[in-house]
Design an enzyme around this catalytic site. Structure first.
Site, short mmCIF file in Angstrom:
data_model
loop_
_atom_site.label_atom_id
_atom_site.label_comp_id
_atom_site.label_asym_id
_atom_site.label_seq_id
_atom_site.Cartn_x
_atom_site.Cartn_y
_atom_site.Cartn_z
N THR A 149 19.46 -26.48 18.63
CA THR A 149 19.87 -25.55 19.68
C THR A 149 19.91 -24.12 19.14
O THR A 149 19.46 -23.19 19.81
CB THR A 149 21.27 -25.93 20.21
OG1 THR A 149 21.22 -27.26 20.73
CG2 THR A 149 21.70 -24.98 21.31
N TRP A 205 16.30 -22.99 18.53
CA TRP A 205 15.61 -22.76 19.81
C TRP A 205 15.86 -21.35 20.31
O TRP A 205 14.97 -20.71 20.87
CB TRP A 205 16.09 -23.77 20.85
CG TRP A 205 15.42 -23.62 22.19
CD1 TRP A 205 14.26 -24.20 22.61
CD2 TRP A 205 15.88 -22.82 23.29
NE1 TRP A 205 13.97 -23.82 23.90
CE2 TRP A 205 14.95 -22.98 24.34
CE3 TRP A 205 16.99 -22.00 23.49
CZ2 TRP A 205 15.09 -22.33 25.56
CZ3 TRP A 205 17.13 -21.36 24.72
CH2 TRP A 205 16.20 -21.53 25.74
N HIS A 206 17.07 -20.83 20.08
CA HIS A 206 17.42 -19.52 20.62
C HIS A 206 16.76 -18.37 19.87
O HIS A 206 16.66 -17.28 20.41
CB HIS A 206 18.95 -19.34 20.62
CG HIS A 206 19.61 -19.97 21.81
ND1 HIS A 206 19.97 -21.29 21.84
CD2 HIS A 206 19.96 -19.45 23.02
CE1 HIS A 206 20.53 -21.56 23.01
NE2 HIS A 206 20.52 -20.48 23.74
N GLY A 207 16.35 -18.59 18.65
CA GLY A 207 15.71 -17.48 17.95
C GLY A 207 15.40 -17.78 16.50
O GLY A 207 16.06 -18.61 15.86
N PHE A 218 14.20 -15.16 24.10
CA PHE A 218 14.38 -16.46 23.48
C PHE A 218 13.33 -17.46 23.94
O PHE A 218 13.29 -18.55 23.48
CB PHE A 218 15.78 -17.00 23.77
CG PHE A 218 16.86 -16.00 23.47
CD1 PHE A 218 16.94 -15.42 22.22
CD2 PHE A 218 17.77 -15.62 24.44
CE1 PHE A 218 17.92 -14.48 21.93
CE2 PHE A 218 18.77 -14.68 24.15
CZ PHE A 218 18.83 -14.13 22.91
#
Length: 475
Positions: free
Chosen positions: A332, A335-337, A475
């Site tokens: 998680t 995934w965001h950056g 993102f």
């Protein structure tokens, strides 16, 4: 193309809806597919081939999985090919230079960055997950493989949810994609317009306005990295002002992302599709566990269904469950950056959720006030980790300012300027607005008047201010 622009609101959207409504029933998916490609390619035409390749990989692999239905090994090979093909695009464009930097830091090497991948294709994290979920569902036989490439393409590039979600699974819209007549009705279109206007107001009247407080503190940076005059600068801010700025950032992120999701869901309804909800008043949560049941629900649901449960979920004992949670929250964060602060952010929530699962949740339920204070406090710390890589911030400086209670520029001046907006923001994070709207919408004249006022105010703000892209575009 951004939803909250004159170009989108008064050119692209009316033209697209007009073509869609006027198209013969069997041509609606064609018009949706072509208009969505125009939407994606408007500012990202050089990434158009990536979109085409992702569509073809998952389309062809799913057909082959269906063709070799009685041969598990071959089906598994095509599933792996579809996942590797989808993830390879994401890794190359989003993570390759981050991996190079990490290797250079750990080894002392000076490997060069890959050329041509410095700009992230808009929405790649979202539509990659959507195509992967489709291939996995075909492999599981939860859905049948789509034989019409136009229908499949319309699902992948459907413009309302293409750039920043919600993450829509194929099975969420497959039935509607194949309903050619009576796909939508006037009530659905009316509901869609209502959601769209509320989402637009969230974005431009709340998110873009409250963002001024945060940027007054950290500074507004132009393309050359030079900050504008008049900003405080984080180094000069007092601890109280930094916490106030974080509260403003928390509001901005919520109204920005939930506003986009609401607009996307609203436009989906106008087109005859029911997208899943993505937010459910997350800032009234009573625990971190509850917060993640309310925030970016389609992403949490995706990881639960396609990572957590396949790893064993909570069926293999506590130790394995904690390991599964660790994997999910690492992913998680990643995934965001492509930055270590996002990985720390994911691990931070893994620790909090593990503590709650082990022993804390029963204690939180004993106090209706402390549970909210606890949740908001740790969510704010989480947003500090989340925003720590922004220009003008820096994790070390931000956390030093938050917890050493140093002096500096006082928050009093900013409270005077932003007090009303902060109060409105707090109210809009509670069920109060929905309760008021449920009363208003019973009167048709009053309902139309409120929607018209919100729309006119939003347009006035858009015309009078510079364009502010959605935060989750990054993102």
């Amino acid at each position: 193309m951004v939803f909250s622009t004159v170009l989108f609101l008064f050119r692209f959207l009316p033209i697209t809806l007009g073509l869609y409504y006027l198209s013969p029933p069997k041509m609606k998916n064609v018009s949706l597919f072509l208009c969505s490609l125009v939407f994606y390619s408007w500012g990202e035409v050089r990434f158009f081939p990536i979109m085409v390749v992702l569509i073809l990989i998952n389309y062809i692999c799913s057909l082959l999985m269906e063709r070799y239905d009685n041969q598990p090994k071959i089906r598994r090979i095509f599933l792996i090919l579809s996942i590797v093909g989808s993830l390879s695009m994401l890794v190359i464009f989003k993570y390759s230079n981050f991996i190079v930097d990490t290797i250079n830091t750990l080894s002392g090497l000076a490997l060069p960055h890959l050329q041509g991948v410095s700009v992230l294709p808009l929405g790649i994290s979202f539509y990659t997950f959507q195509t992967m979920s489709y291939s996995v569902d075909v492999y599981r036989r939860d859905v049948k493989a789509e034989h019409n490439i136009i229908d499949f393409g319309a699902y992948v590039v459907m413009f309302p949810q293409l750039i920043a979600g919600p993450i829509v699974k194929y099975r969420d819209v497959s039935n509607q994609l194949h309903v050619y007549k009576n796909r939508y009705n006037l009530k659905q279109i009316e509901d869609g317009i209502t959601l769209f206007i509320f989402g637009l107001a969230k974005k431009v009247l709340l998110a873009d306005t409250i963002s001024g407080l945060w940027h007054d503190i950290i500074g507004n940076y132009d393309s050359t990295g030079i900050t504008s005059m008049g900003s405080v600068g984080l180094a000069n801010a007092s601890s109280g002002l930094v916490w106030l700025g974080l509260i403003a950032y928390a509001f901005q992120l919520y109204f920005d992302f939930s506003g986009y999701s609401m607009m996307g869901i609203g436009m989906g309804k106008m087109l005859g599709f029911d997208f899943p909800d993505n937010f459910n008043l997350p800032y009234i949560a009573t625990s971190i566990t509850d917060f993640w049941r309310r925030w970016h629900m389609t992403l949490s649901g995706w990881f639960r269904e396609y990572v957590y449960i396949p790893l064993g979920g909570n069926r293999r004992g506590l130790k394995r469950q904690i390991f599964n949670m660790f994997v999910v929250w690492c992913l998680t964060g990643i995934w965001h950056g492509a930055n270590w602060n996002f990985i720390l952010w994911g691990l931070y929530y893994f620790v909090l959720l593990t503590i709650e699962k082990m022993f804390l949740l029963p204690y939180l339920k004993k106090s209706k006030v402390l549970c909210h204070v606890y949740t908001l406090f740790f969510v704010l710390i989480g947003w500090a980790l989340f925003v720590g890589n922004e220009q003008g911030v820096g994790l070390q400086l931000l956390f030093t300012k938050m917890f050493n209670f140093s002096g500096g520029v006082s928050p009093i001046y900013f409270l005077r300027n932003y007090a009303v907006l902060l109060i409105i923001s707090v109210i809009c994070c509670t069920p109060i607005v929905e309760k008021i709207w449920n009363v208003i919408k019973k009167n048709t004249f009053l309902k139309i008047s409120v929607l018209a006022i919100l729309f006119i105010l939003s347009i006035g703000y858009i015309v009078g201010s510079s364009n502010s892209p959605f935060l989750y575009f990054n993102f």
